[in-house]
Scaffold this active site. Sequence first.
Site, PDB file in Angstrom:
ATOM      1  N   SER A  56      66.516  71.626  92.664  1.00 33.46           N
ATOM      2  CA  SER A  56      65.902  71.491  93.995  1.00 33.46           C
ATOM      3  C   SER A  56      66.077  72.822  94.706  1.00 33.46           C
ATOM      4  O   SER A  56      66.928  73.630  94.321  1.00 33.46           O
ATOM      5  CB  SER A  56      66.655  70.396  94.766  1.00 33.46           C
ATOM      6  OG  SER A  56      66.372  70.468  96.152  1.00 33.46           O
ATOM      7  N   TYR A  78      73.782  65.494  97.596  1.00 34.65           N
ATOM      8  CA  TYR A  78      72.602  65.838  96.785  1.00 34.65           C
ATOM      9  C   TYR A  78      72.614  67.339  96.456  1.00 34.65           C
ATOM     10  O   TYR A  78      72.448  67.737  95.296  1.00 34.65           O
ATOM     11  CB  TYR A  78      71.366  65.459  97.584  1.00 34.65           C
ATOM     12  CG  TYR A  78      70.037  65.720  96.931  1.00 34.65           C
ATOM     13  CD1 TYR A  78      69.485  64.809  96.029  1.00 34.65           C
ATOM     14  CD2 TYR A  78      69.285  66.850  97.247  1.00 34.65           C
ATOM     15  CE1 TYR A  78      68.238  65.025  95.456  1.00 34.65           C
ATOM     16  CE2 TYR A  78      68.051  67.078  96.676  1.00 34.65           C
ATOM     17  CZ  TYR A  78      67.523  66.157  95.782  1.00 34.65           C
ATOM     18  OH  TYR A  78      66.285  66.383  95.222  1.00 34.65           O
TER      19      TYR A  78
HETATM   20  N1  LIG Z   1      60.370  64.855  96.202  1.00 40.53           N
HETATM   21  C1  LIG Z   1      61.007  65.930  96.603  1.00 40.53           C
HETATM   22  O1  LIG Z   1      60.789  66.417  97.728  1.00 40.53           O
HETATM   23  C2  LIG Z   1      61.998  66.597  95.683  1.00 40.53           C
HETATM   24  C3  LIG Z   1      62.447  67.885  96.029  1.00 40.53           C
HETATM   25  C4  LIG Z   1      63.337  68.536  95.199  1.00 40.53           C
HETATM   26  C5  LIG Z   1      63.763  67.917  94.029  1.00 40.53           C
HETATM   27  N2  LIG Z   1      63.320  66.672  93.724  1.00 40.53           N
HETATM   28  C6  LIG Z   1      63.815  66.072  92.483  1.00 40.53           C
HETATM   29  O2  LIG Z   1      62.717  65.725  91.665  1.00 40.53           O
HETATM   30  C7  LIG Z   1      63.095  64.664  90.795  1.00 40.53           C
HETATM   31  C8  LIG Z   1      62.035  63.593  90.828  1.00 40.53           C
HETATM   32  O3  LIG Z   1      62.015  62.963  92.088  1.00 40.53           O
HETATM   33  P1  LIG Z   1      60.672  62.461  92.776  1.00 40.53           P
HETATM   34  O4  LIG Z   1      60.376  63.388  93.870  1.00 40.53           O
HETATM   35  O5  LIG Z   1      59.647  62.218  91.761  1.00 40.53           O
HETATM   36  O6  LIG Z   1      61.207  61.097  93.441  1.00 40.53           O
HETATM   37  P2  LIG Z   1      61.050  59.562  93.008  1.00 40.53           P
HETATM   38  O7  LIG Z   1      62.109  58.848  93.754  1.00 40.53           O
HETATM   39  O8  LIG Z   1      59.649  59.132  93.157  1.00 40.53           O
HETATM   40  O9  LIG Z   1      61.364  59.544  91.441  1.00 40.53           O
HETATM   41  C9  LIG Z   1      62.657  59.488  90.905  1.00 40.53           C
HETATM   42  C10 LIG Z   1      62.607  58.673  89.622  1.00 40.53           C
HETATM   43  O10 LIG Z   1      63.927  58.668  89.037  1.00 40.53           O
HETATM   44  C11 LIG Z   1      64.214  57.332  88.649  1.00 40.53           C
HETATM   45  N3  LIG Z   1      65.653  57.094  88.590  1.00 40.53           N
HETATM   46  C12 LIG Z   1      66.517  56.966  89.629  1.00 40.53           C
HETATM   47  N4  LIG Z   1      67.754  56.694  89.171  1.00 40.53           N
HETATM   48  C13 LIG Z   1      67.662  56.656  87.819  1.00 40.53           C
HETATM   49  C14 LIG Z   1      68.598  56.428  86.768  1.00 40.53           C
HETATM   50  N5  LIG Z   1      69.882  56.164  87.033  1.00 40.53           N
HETATM   51  N6  LIG Z   1      68.159  56.487  85.489  1.00 40.53           N
HETATM   52  C15 LIG Z   1      66.857  56.740  85.215  1.00 40.53           C
HETATM   53  N7  LIG Z   1      65.927  56.945  86.156  1.00 40.53           N
HETATM   54  C16 LIG Z   1      66.323  56.903  87.445  1.00 40.53           C
HETATM   55  C17 LIG Z   1      63.532  56.473  89.709  1.00 40.53           C
HETATM   56  O11 LIG Z   1      63.408  55.131  89.278  1.00 40.53           O
HETATM   57  C18 LIG Z   1      62.218  57.207  89.894  1.00 40.53           C
HETATM   58  O12 LIG Z   1      61.250  56.771  88.970  1.00 40.53           O
HETATM   59  C19 LIG Z   1      64.477  64.209  91.259  1.00 40.53           C
HETATM   60  O13 LIG Z   1      65.470  64.789  90.440  1.00 40.53           O
HETATM   61  C20 LIG Z   1      64.575  64.782  92.654  1.00 40.53           C
HETATM   62  O14 LIG Z   1      65.904  64.988  93.063  1.00 40.53           O
HETATM   63  C21 LIG Z   1      62.445  66.002  94.517  1.00 40.53           C
END
Ligand SMILES: NC(=O)c1ccc[n+]([C@@H]2O[C@H](COP(=O)([O-])OP(=O)(O)OC[C@H]3O[C@@H](n4cnc5c(N)ncnc54)[C@H](O)[C@@H]3O)[C@@H](O)[C@H]2O)c1
Length: 261
Positions: A140, A153
Amino acid sequence: MGKLDGRVVIVTGAARGQGEQEARLFAAEGARVVLADVLDEQGEAVAKELGEDRARYVHLDVSSEDDWTAAVAAAKDAFGKVDGLVNNAGILRFNSLVDTPLDEFMQVVQVNQVGCFLGIRAVAPAIGEAGGGTIVNTASYTALTGMAAVGTYAATKHAILGLTRVAAMELAHNKIRVNAVCPGAIDTAMSNPSQLDPTADPTETTAALDELYRKLVPLGRVGRPKEVADLALFLSSEDSSYITGQPFVIDGGWLAGVSIF
Ligand SMILES: NC(=O)c1ccc[n+]([C@@H]2O[C@H](COP(=O)([O-])OP(=O)(O)OC[C@H]3O[C@@H](n4cnc5c(N)ncnc54)[C@H](O)[C@@H]3O)[C@@H](O)[C@H]2O)c1
């Protein structure tokens, strides 16, 4: 020809958001994809849509050693090998550090940090057996800077960069490249929880987010999950053949500097 023809890639957190877009894009680029998540119904539906010759869904809680062993076995069983991993699953909790209960801190560590570690540990040997490949970890922009209210986080995302660098050094001799994506604000349920509300209009909620980020982010909008998938594809394909151990920021310029307007 696809950029991932012949490859077999496990994508965690693939039931929705960035992981779903990565699974869809990788399949479109010729990979066979194992979608892994704890949201079984959603994950199964995406895999079904991609087709049995292209995709399988496995239930995988990334913090479970046993689930990882089973997922690697299922991938080999379905497609004969594994030569790619996208450690994408993650969770976010808002709290100031002094108000964060230990069990909340540990929950985030278990999914984001331990999950990434277990993924590398479980899948790297299979990638080595396959003759080499790639691992893309999802950090991130908070892996590179601080942000109030998301201390747990941010700590786990900093840790993911440490794991990325060490894994890149330790696995290079097995022809495994390891890099990290560092997204800024991306329009998924994590940054835009109204996506989980079936009565909300997605066009409206995205427009509201764009408005919020218009002043914060030089490119003036929230990022799209497909844009992160494009970066993960680059880092998983031969286009990045001389790159390993690096964090790649994809944030519309947010980290470029301080804005006074
Ligand atoms: N959306 C943002 O702004 C953002 C920014 C920086 C980083 N990220 C990172 O991107 C990645 C994807 O997130 P996203 O934005 O698609 O959000 P999201 O919440 O839509 O997707 C996260 C996915 O991870 C799954 N998950 C959660 N816990 C889990 C576990 N214990 N085992 C397996 N799967 C699990 C959820 O069910 C979901 O499908 C994450 O690592 C998040 O930290 C997101």
